[in-house]
Design a protein around this motif. Structure first.
Motif, PDB file in Angstrom:
ATOM      1  N   TRP A  40     -70.330 -41.655  21.426  1.00 32.13           N
ATOM      2  CA  TRP A  40     -71.064 -41.445  20.181  1.00 32.13           C
ATOM      3  C   TRP A  40     -70.956 -42.646  19.253  1.00 32.13           C
ATOM      4  O   TRP A  40     -71.911 -43.014  18.569  1.00 32.13           O
ATOM      5  CB  TRP A  40     -70.537 -40.199  19.480  1.00 32.13           C
ATOM      6  N   ARG A  41     -69.767 -43.290  19.277  1.00 37.86           N
ATOM      7  CA  ARG A  41     -69.585 -44.450  18.404  1.00 37.86           C
ATOM      8  C   ARG A  41     -70.414 -45.636  18.892  1.00 37.86           C
ATOM      9  O   ARG A  41     -71.005 -46.371  18.099  1.00 37.86           O
ATOM     10  CB  ARG A  41     -68.107 -44.826  18.366  1.00 37.86           C
ATOM     11  N   ARG A  42     -70.468 -45.812  20.218  1.00 37.16           N
ATOM     12  CA  ARG A  42     -71.261 -46.896  20.763  1.00 37.16           C
ATOM     13  C   ARG A  42     -72.739 -46.703  20.440  1.00 37.16           C
ATOM     14  O   ARG A  42     -73.445 -47.650  20.095  1.00 37.16           O
ATOM     15  CB  ARG A  42     -71.046 -46.985  22.276  1.00 37.16           C
ATOM     16  N   ARG A  43     -73.200 -45.479  20.546  1.00 34.70           N
ATOM     17  CA  ARG A  43     -74.606 -45.213  20.230  1.00 34.70           C
ATOM     18  C   ARG A  43     -74.894 -45.431  18.745  1.00 34.70           C
ATOM     19  O   ARG A  43     -75.951 -45.943  18.376  1.00 34.70           O
ATOM     20  CB  ARG A  43     -74.946 -43.782  20.624  1.00 34.70           C
ATOM     21  N   LEU A  44     -73.935 -45.058  17.904  1.00 35.25           N
ATOM     22  CA  LEU A  44     -74.110 -45.255  16.469  1.00 35.25           C
ATOM     23  C   LEU A  44     -74.181 -46.745  16.131  1.00 35.25           C
ATOM     24  O   LEU A  44     -75.005 -47.183  15.318  1.00 35.25           O
ATOM     25  CB  LEU A  44     -72.968 -44.587  15.703  1.00 35.25           C
ATOM     26  N   LEU A  45     -73.314 -47.546  16.776  1.00 37.03           N
ATOM     27  CA  LEU A  45     -73.312 -48.971  16.504  1.00 37.03           C
ATOM     28  C   LEU A  45     -74.587 -49.644  17.009  1.00 37.03           C
ATOM     29  O   LEU A  45     -75.043 -50.633  16.442  1.00 37.03           O
ATOM     30  CB  LEU A  45     -72.081 -49.623  17.137  1.00 37.03           C
ATOM     31  N   ARG A  46     -75.154 -49.116  18.101  1.00 42.55           N
ATOM     32  CA  ARG A  46     -76.418 -49.664  18.586  1.00 42.55           C
ATOM     33  C   ARG A  46     -77.563 -49.389  17.599  1.00 42.55           C
ATOM     34  O   ARG A  46     -78.506 -50.163  17.484  1.00 42.55           O
ATOM     35  CB  ARG A  46     -76.751 -49.086  19.961  1.00 42.55           C
ATOM     36  N   LEU A  47     -77.472 -48.258  16.911  1.00 38.04           N
ATOM     37  CA  LEU A  47     -78.493 -47.934  15.917  1.00 38.04           C
ATOM     38  C   LEU A  47     -78.343 -48.757  14.647  1.00 38.04           C
ATOM     39  O   LEU A  47     -79.304 -48.942  13.905  1.00 38.04           O
ATOM     40  CB  LEU A  47     -78.437 -46.441  15.572  1.00 38.04           C
ATOM     41  N   LEU A  48     -77.120 -49.256  14.392  1.00 40.49           N
ATOM     42  CA  LEU A  48     -76.865 -50.048  13.196  1.00 40.49           C
ATOM     43  C   LEU A  48     -77.316 -51.484  13.446  1.00 40.49           C
ATOM     44  O   LEU A  48     -76.652 -52.252  14.135  1.00 40.49           O
ATOM     45  CB  LEU A  48     -75.381 -50.013  12.842  1.00 40.49           C
ATOM     46  N   THR A  49     -78.452 -51.852  12.919  1.00 42.98           N
ATOM     47  CA  THR A  49     -79.030 -53.174  13.103  1.00 42.98           C
ATOM     48  C   THR A  49     -79.201 -53.849  11.746  1.00 42.98           C
ATOM     49  O   THR A  49     -79.137 -53.191  10.698  1.00 42.98           O
ATOM     50  CB  THR A  49     -80.403 -53.064  13.790  1.00 42.98           C
ATOM     51  N   PRO A  50     -79.425 -55.165  11.721  1.00 41.09           N
ATOM     52  CA  PRO A  50     -79.701 -55.825  10.442  1.00 41.09           C
ATOM     53  C   PRO A  50     -80.865 -55.198   9.682  1.00 41.09           C
ATOM     54  O   PRO A  50     -80.837 -55.113   8.461  1.00 41.09           O
ATOM     55  CB  PRO A  50     -80.009 -57.269  10.868  1.00 41.09           C
ATOM     56  N   ARG A  51     -81.874 -54.741  10.410  1.00 40.19           N
ATOM     57  CA  ARG A  51     -83.012 -54.109   9.739  1.00 40.19           C
ATOM     58  C   ARG A  51     -82.604 -52.810   9.057  1.00 40.19           C
ATOM     59  O   ARG A  51     -83.056 -52.510   7.946  1.00 40.19           O
ATOM     60  CB  ARG A  51     -84.120 -53.844  10.752  1.00 40.19           C
ATOM     61  N   VAL A  52     -81.739 -52.030   9.690  1.00 43.60           N
ATOM     62  CA  VAL A  52     -81.248 -50.792   9.079  1.00 43.60           C
ATOM     63  C   VAL A  52     -80.477 -51.113   7.801  1.00 43.60           C
ATOM     64  O   VAL A  52     -80.596 -50.415   6.783  1.00 43.60           O
ATOM     65  CB  VAL A  52     -80.375 -50.016  10.076  1.00 43.60           C
ATOM     66  N   HIS A  57     -73.998 -60.340  17.804  1.00 44.26           N
ATOM     67  CA  HIS A  57     -73.460 -60.729  19.109  1.00 44.26           C
ATOM     68  C   HIS A  57     -72.788 -59.562  19.832  1.00 44.26           C
ATOM     69  O   HIS A  57     -72.161 -59.743  20.881  1.00 44.26           O
ATOM     70  CB  HIS A  57     -72.532 -61.941  19.019  1.00 44.26           C
ATOM     71  N   GLY A  58     -72.928 -58.335  19.293  1.00 44.76           N
ATOM     72  CA  GLY A  58     -72.533 -57.139  20.026  1.00 44.76           C
ATOM     73  C   GLY A  58     -71.058 -56.965  20.244  1.00 44.76           C
ATOM     74  O   GLY A  58     -70.649 -56.269  21.172  1.00 44.76           O
ATOM     75  N   SER A  59     -70.213 -57.581  19.430  1.00 42.35           N
ATOM     76  CA  SER A  59     -68.772 -57.490  19.678  1.00 42.35           C
ATOM     77  C   SER A  59     -68.233 -56.096  19.434  1.00 42.35           C
ATOM     78  O   SER A  59     -67.295 -55.664  20.096  1.00 42.35           O
ATOM     79  CB  SER A  59     -68.028 -58.498  18.786  1.00 42.35           C
ATOM     80  N   TRP A  60     -68.810 -55.365  18.492  1.00 41.48           N
ATOM     81  CA  TRP A  60     -68.331 -54.006  18.237  1.00 41.48           C
ATOM     82  C   TRP A  60     -68.674 -53.070  19.389  1.00 41.48           C
ATOM     83  O   TRP A  60     -67.842 -52.335  19.895  1.00 41.48           O
ATOM     84  CB  TRP A  60     -68.947 -53.481  16.947  1.00 41.48           C
ATOM     85  N   ALA A  61     -69.924 -53.109  19.827  1.00 42.76           N
ATOM     86  CA  ALA A  61     -70.350 -52.189  20.874  1.00 42.76           C
ATOM     87  C   ALA A  61     -69.647 -52.473  22.192  1.00 42.76           C
ATOM     88  O   ALA A  61     -69.248 -51.572  22.919  1.00 42.76           O
ATOM     89  CB  ALA A  61     -71.864 -52.275  21.063  1.00 42.76           C
ATOM     90  N   SER A  62     -69.448 -53.763  22.520  1.00 40.58           N
ATOM     91  CA  SER A  62     -68.834 -54.098  23.790  1.00 40.58           C
ATOM     92  C   SER A  62     -67.345 -53.812  23.813  1.00 40.58           C
ATOM     93  O   SER A  62     -66.770 -53.576  24.869  1.00 40.58           O
ATOM     94  CB  SER A  62     -69.068 -55.580  24.099  1.00 40.58           C
ATOM     95  N   ALA A  63     -66.700 -53.829  22.642  1.00 43.73           N
ATOM     96  CA  ALA A  63     -65.270 -53.601  22.592  1.00 43.73           C
ATOM     97  C   ALA A  63     -64.905 -52.139  22.389  1.00 43.73           C
ATOM     98  O   ALA A  63     -63.731 -51.789  22.340  1.00 43.73           O
ATOM     99  CB  ALA A  63     -64.651 -54.428  21.453  1.00 43.73           C
ATOM    100  N   THR A  64     -65.897 -51.272  22.251  1.00 44.60           N
ATOM    101  CA  THR A  64     -65.640 -49.862  22.012  1.00 44.60           C
ATOM    102  C   THR A  64     -65.386 -49.135  23.319  1.00 44.60           C
ATOM    103  O   THR A  64     -66.080 -49.357  24.304  1.00 44.60           O
ATOM    104  CB  THR A  64     -66.840 -49.225  21.294  1.00 44.60           C
ATOM    105  N   SER A  65     -64.362 -48.279  23.353  1.00 47.16           N
ATOM    106  CA  SER A  65     -64.031 -47.535  24.564  1.00 47.16           C
ATOM    107  C   SER A  65     -65.192 -46.649  24.993  1.00 47.16           C
ATOM    108  O   SER A  65     -65.901 -46.067  24.189  1.00 47.16           O
ATOM    109  CB  SER A  65     -62.789 -46.675  24.316  1.00 47.16           C
ATOM    110  N   SER A  66     -65.388 -46.550  26.336  1.00 45.24           N
ATOM    111  CA  SER A  66     -66.490 -45.754  26.849  1.00 45.24           C
ATOM    112  C   SER A  66     -66.307 -44.272  26.561  1.00 45.24           C
ATOM    113  O   SER A  66     -67.249 -43.499  26.627  1.00 45.24           O
ATOM    114  CB  SER A  66     -66.613 -45.965  28.363  1.00 45.24           C
ATOM    115  N   THR A  67     -65.058 -43.849  26.264  1.00 44.22           N
ATOM    116  CA  THR A  67     -64.833 -42.442  25.955  1.00 44.22           C
ATOM    117  C   THR A  67     -65.407 -42.071  24.592  1.00 44.22           C
ATOM    118  O   THR A  67     -65.540 -40.890  24.298  1.00 44.22           O
ATOM    119  CB  THR A  67     -63.332 -42.129  25.968  1.00 44.22           C
ATOM    120  N   ARG A  68     -65.706 -43.066  23.786  1.00 45.45           N
ATOM    121  CA  ARG A  68     -66.287 -42.816  22.470  1.00 45.45           C
ATOM    122  C   ARG A  68     -67.767 -43.195  22.517  1.00 45.45           C
ATOM    123  O   ARG A  68     -68.215 -44.125  21.858  1.00 45.45           O
ATOM    124  CB  ARG A  68     -65.559 -43.598  21.386  1.00 45.45           C
TER     125      ARG A  68
END
Length: 541
Positions: free
Chosen positions: A133-145, A120-131
């Motif tokens: 790299w973290r948002r991109r990393l969390l987008r890459l982290l999927t159940p399949r990964v 449900h994307g709660s980590w990516a949406s709650a992450t500050s835009s200044t970070r």
């Protein structure tokens, strides 16, 4: 203009602050779930079945490895436990399999919330835009990964185990690493499965969990044959390769939770919203969030229910007792085989035959276990899942006392304190035959009854706590089951007598196992009573 789903837990006020607070809006209805095709249901069934075969099936076959590590012909541990003057580390070697099995279940307390937050994307949406790299990393982290990583970690554990030389190294590799990897594969594929079935949920779960028995049926004799032909180190390496080739396609098919639809805005609060400061109100709000499919953990209100507490206790006690007979099937079978000739003077050929018979019985146990999960699931859909669960647990506890304990006591009569010298050869053969027959009856009846629990308990969780609570409650229950597994087998290993005692060394283990399963039965009766008290009595429940 559409309102956020969080409006249902806010204390709204009139414009300008005048007048009494307006009543909070009623909870928003749950969003409609997408339709399910037969093809999708079949895909979920197959992938979950194969996942169970690779994880639970292997764990049920570990007794073959344990018996091999204790044999003089093993080539992994240096020095060989069989050549040591001191008693062999039977309990510690049993804990290798116990640790892997326990972590396979206990890892759900971490894996399930991570999967839910990713979907449900709660980590990516709650992450500050200044970070960024973290948002991109969390987008890459999927159940399949996560599932693919689980396959890789499991195979790495077996490869490293093939390089081990001591028991503590096996604990880290074949126990810890393999267990964590199996957990990463198991939960993302198994947790969403009940959401894809309604009327025949118990039957579907029975089929899925029958994969554990089917996996054990295939893996036990294959592993035994490989250990005899190519040795322990190459068997572990070959199994690592098999796990990689079989696991990666399955990990790629991980299904998405049906409740993940429409969650992306659930974790973002809108301007002007505030939560209640009252602890009681906060618990109600937390409960409401979980009812709408947002929660990834068990709320305090849910955890305080008698049904939840008794379910957790039943899971702990059943897990502590259920794996004891499975872990000791090869070794107890070997002990009965050695007892037939008065101490195993037949040499290595007879020892090899007894070990082969133990692996065969373990495979037969897995076959009965697999069939019983389907039968129990079908019976639960028609007779009531709670009713069927109580009956299967009662049958498992009774079989321990009536057959395993009696078999061990007959072995005591044959071997014990001078009595064997007064027995004729025909009488001794009769004692041995009776003990062997009781053991065979126990393996068949126990495997059938314990398989029913695995098929029925997940469906019971969905029935008692609701399908929207299933992922959170089931993850916690399986975490408790993991703790129970880590508790039961080591205690049983400590209660086990010396190898010189033969089959009578298992008398205390059988008593311990029966006591655990009896207590688990009483807890499930308590769940049946507490659930009926809250919802009204039904004969079929």
């Amino acid at each position: 203009m559409a309102t956020s789903s969080h409006d249902s837990i806010l204390l709204a006020t009139r414009p300008g602050g005048s007048g009494p607070p307006a009543p909070a809006p009623s909870p928003a209805p749950a969003p409609a779930l997408p339709p399910i095709s037969r093809k999708k249901q079949a895909a979920v069934l197959f992938s979950a079945f194969m996942t169970t075969a690779l994880t639970i099936g292997y764990n049920q076959s570990f007794g073959v490895f344990q018996q091999y590590y204790l044999s003089p012909s093993q080539d992994v541990l240096i020095p060989s436990p069989a050549s040591q003057v001191s008693p062999p580390p039977t309990a510690l070697l049993a804990f290798v399999g116990t640790l892997c099995y326990g972590l396979t279940w206990a890892g759900g307390i971490v894996v399930n919330p991570v999967i839910a937050r990713l979907e449900h994307g709660s980590w990516a949406s709650a992450t500050s835009s200044t970070r960024l790299w973290r948002r991109r990393l969390l987008r890459l982290l999927t159940p399949r990964v996560i599932t693919v990583s689980g396959v890789l970690v499991t195979s790495a554990g077996f490869v490293l185990a093939s390089l081990s030389r001591s028991v503590w190294q096996l604990l880290i590799t074949q126990g810890f690493l393999a267990g964590m990897g199996m957990s990463l594969l198991y939960f993302p594929l198994l947790a969403p499965a009940p959401e894809y079935f309604t009327n025949h949920r118990a039957t579907a779960l029975g089929f899925i969990l029958a994969g554990g028995g089917a996996g054990g049926l295939v893996l036990s004799p294959v592993i035994r044959a490989l250990l005899s032909s190519i040795g322990g180190r190459w068997t572990l390496r070959l199994y690592a390769l098999f796990n990689l080739l079989a696991g990666l396609p399955i990990a790629w098919t991980v299904p998405r939770s049906r409740f993940a639809v429409g969650r992306n805005t659930a974790a973002v609060s809108t301007p002007g919203h505030r939560l209640s400061e009252s602890p009681e109100r906060r618990e109600e709000e937390e409960e409401g969030q979980q009812q709408r499919g947002f929660g990834t953990h068990v709320s305090r209100a849910l955890a305080s229910r008698p049904t939840f507490l008794l379910s957790a206790a039943a899971a702990f006690l059943q897990a502590a007792g259920a794996q004891l007979p499975i872990a000791f099937i090869p070794s107890y079978t070997a002990a009965l085989g050695l007892g037939g000739d008065g101490g195993g003077s037949g040499g290595g050929g007879e020892e090899e035959g007894a070990s082969t018979m133990g692996a065969t019985l373990l495979a037969a146990s897995s076959a009965v276990n697999a069939a019983s999960r389907v039968v129990a699931g079908y019976a639960g859909d028609r007779l009531g899942r709670q009713n069927a669960l109580v009956l299967t647990l009662l049958l498992a506890a009774g079989s321990v006392y009536a057959f395993w304990l009696t078999s061990a006591l007959l072995a005591v009569e044959e071997w014990g304190g001078g009595a064997s010298s007064s027995l004729s050869s025909s009488s001794a053969a009769a004692w041995s035959s009776s003990a062997w027959s009781l053991w065979l009856a126990f393996v068949a009846l126990y495997s059938f009854s314990v398989g029913g629990y695995y098929a029925l308990f997940p469906a019971l969780v969905a029935d008692v706590f609701g399908i929207r609570h299933y992922a959170a409650v089931n993850a916690f229950i399986l975490f408790v089951r993991g703790l129970g597994t880590l508790f039961g087998s080591p205690v049983g290993g400590q209660l086990l007598g010396s190898a010189a005692e033969g089959a009578r060394a298992y008398t205390s283990v059988a008593c311990w196992d029966g006591a655990l399963l009896t207590a688990a039965t009483l807890c499930c009766v308590g769940v049946r009573w507490a659930d009926a008290k809250g919802k009204g009595w039904r004969w079929i429940a």
